[in-house]
Design an enzyme around this catalytic site. Sequence first.
Site: not given
Ligand SMILES: Cc1cc2nc3c(=O)[nH]c(=O)nc-3n(C[C@H](O)[C@H](O)[C@H](O)COP(=O)(O)OP(=O)(O)OC[C@H]3O[C@@H](n4cnc5c(N)ncnc54)[C@H](O)[C@@H]3O)c2cc1C
Lengths: 363, 390
Positions: B120, B153, B236
Amino acid sequence: MEFMLSEEQRMLQESVVGYLESHCPLDRVRKAADAGETIANDVSDGLGELGIPGIVVPEDYGGVGLGFLEAALVAEALGGAVAPVPYSATSIMAPVAVLAGGSDRQRDEWLPKIASGETIVAVGVNEQVGRRESEGILASQDALSGKAMFVLEGMEADAYLIADSSGALHMIAGDAQGLERTKLKTIDRTRSVVEISLNATPAEVLANTTSSREPLLATIDAGRLMLAADTLGAAQAMLDQSVAYAKERRQFNRPIGSFQAVKHMCAEMAAELEPCRSLVWYAAHSVRAIPEEARLMICHAKAHLSEVGRFVARTATEVHGGMGFTDLLGLHYWFKRIGFNRQLLGAPELVREEAARVQGLVG
Amino acid sequence: MDLAYSQEHEAYRDEVRRFLENNKDKAPGSGSTAQDWQQLLIENGYAARTIPTEYGGAGQEPDILKSHILAEEFAHAKVPPGHSGDNRIVPVLLELGTEEQKQRFIGPTIRGEMQWCQGYSEPGSGSDLASLQTKAHVDGDDFVINGQKIWTSGAKTAHMMFCLVRTEPDAPKHQGISYLLIPMGTPGMDVRPLKQMTGDSFFNEVFFTDCRVPTTEIIGKRGEGWNVANATLKHERGGLGDPNQAESRFRDILELMKTETIDGQRLIDIPSFRDRAMALQARVLAMKFNGMRVLSHTIKGEEPGLPRWIVKLQGCELNHQTAALAIDVMGELGILYDESPYVRNHGMWQHRYMMDLGLIIGGGTAQIQKNIIGERALGLPKEPKFDKPI
Ligand SMILES: Cc1cc2nc3c(=O)[nH]c(=O)nc-3n(C[C@H](O)[C@H](O)[C@H](O)COP(=O)(O)OP(=O)(O)OC[C@H]3O[C@@H](n4cnc5c(N)ncnc54)[C@H](O)[C@@H]3O)c2cc1C
């Protein structure tokens, strides 16, 4: 397995909440407070007609004979309305003490009067929860001497239930000789606490409280549970008012609730408070259904609701900005009620220590 | 309020306990493999419970309470529970897959022979997932995929990926996405591990360069992928923040505090530590009872509302706090890691402290959860949107 309120419990909740909404709005609370009264007699009488003073008193003694979950739902409703009416001490702690500690004759004498609301019994157990300045309550043959502090619902009372330094519980008539009552002014203007000084004052010990501490402990448990439930209701009311205000108040040309800083304050309050409801329900239910767990659950409910209550009280005030700080809005009535509940019958650290002791974790 | 289980359920609990007593030694780790264990559990109806037998499941009537009893008893016995394959993809296959897809994928997945990864997130699309840019166009009978996924992951060991790609570049943001099933190792796919803060490399980047999959490897229709994905996100989200896990971890902490000493004094005998443990226990219990409330509504087919919306946020935070307390009571021992001399539980608590923070972020960050609670549960107004069309 069904962890939810029954139809009857929901109806009870609705009728008490409904009654308070129409008969005990903030204006009524304020009127009582401005007059220096900690009881709104009309509201108290109305609740009497609903049977509230006898909610946990068995039917044989003229009560309604319901359980502690029902009692907690009423406490929650009273907290929600910041209702200036005696309840935790006279309607719950006192009958619990008399039921657990009284002789047959004492039950016959006290329970019907308490259940009808005719007699209000204030409760002072600080001697056994956390003695502060008092020199202690000493019992001699049918008389008590000393000072009892923080006697709950003391201004309205016709009689006093007082713990002595050994943990026995005594009933004292309001007009007993040598009894002096001093009002203690607290932050919360919706409830009363007094100091009682006794000087060889005639008192009647509850028969089974000299040989066992259990009636005393059950009384304290019941009181803590009610304070926790009261905080649940008061905190929920603060959250509801915050959400409503955040939808309506506009700054920078948009509702403040659309700002994440405000939205997240509301979400955090909800996320912290919602599980508390289940904790209070479980603790209340356990008193009769799972008695071996009850004391632990009540300690946790009391301490945890105190912590979450404090968080909600300050956060909800912040959501309201300057308005939250005014008397005009009246939010402070809930703030102070929550503060009162936190300190009475054991502040969180003290109650958590007891939670540890109950589980055998204190070496 | 009735916390008693029916006779049928009490009997079921006894049966599960007996099974665990007799078969504990067959649990993975002590000689047998995870797959053998899963197979044994399916045969006994303790794994893949409600998945129809024609797809290799145990084919039992849905009974939320029985599933709950299973979860409780396995957690209590500290034995790895059975699973229903992959709680993200299997429900989607069952709900929206074609008969041919169900036949081909569900059996191997629940037996643990086929593992999946979730494609995703992208470098530019995390919380704002619907802005994703990985594209696929149709060429003959194939989708041709180009782009990049990140934080995937398990991509190194997985056999299949379920993946969101943009197939309708001209449609509005949420309506241009399709949900594809891609075998790992398909030519044009390049998996590069990313090292995590824990030191493990479970995360990956996945690059697509003219990677081809047949147009039949789609769930739902073209452009419907966002709705399909939401069906999985729902499943999930239910799993993250599980109160049973918090409770069993709390029990571990109490054990640790009763056995470890400092200056000859048990950790539990130090009042400040004990106080923190008690404060945490209240939270664990509150979440446990909240879970019972959610469960009771679910059994009745009612939407639990707020009690359910808060589980991911509060449960993941609670797990993190539990690990934090374990580290704090261990003092200096709390910094030891991996196989260092004196390390306790192979550094489990240190690992969890970091991993649980990852789970606060993954699967919808804490901040996104608060948006959801604020908007959906409390009805607060949404943020003004500045979205641009893709
Ligand atoms: C352990 C782990 C396993 C994962 N496994 C998978 C996987 O198997 N497949 C997959 O596809 N993804 C996976 N992910 C990704 C995960 O879904 C994303 O990291 C998560 O959705 C956040 O996206 P980002 O990392 O781009 O952070 P960002 O969206 O860039 O967020 C950065 C910061 O901004 C804040 N923020 C962003 N938008 C808003 C808003 N609208 N309002 C308030 N605050 C906001 C967030 O809360 C965060 O604090 C995994 C992540 C982790 C940590």
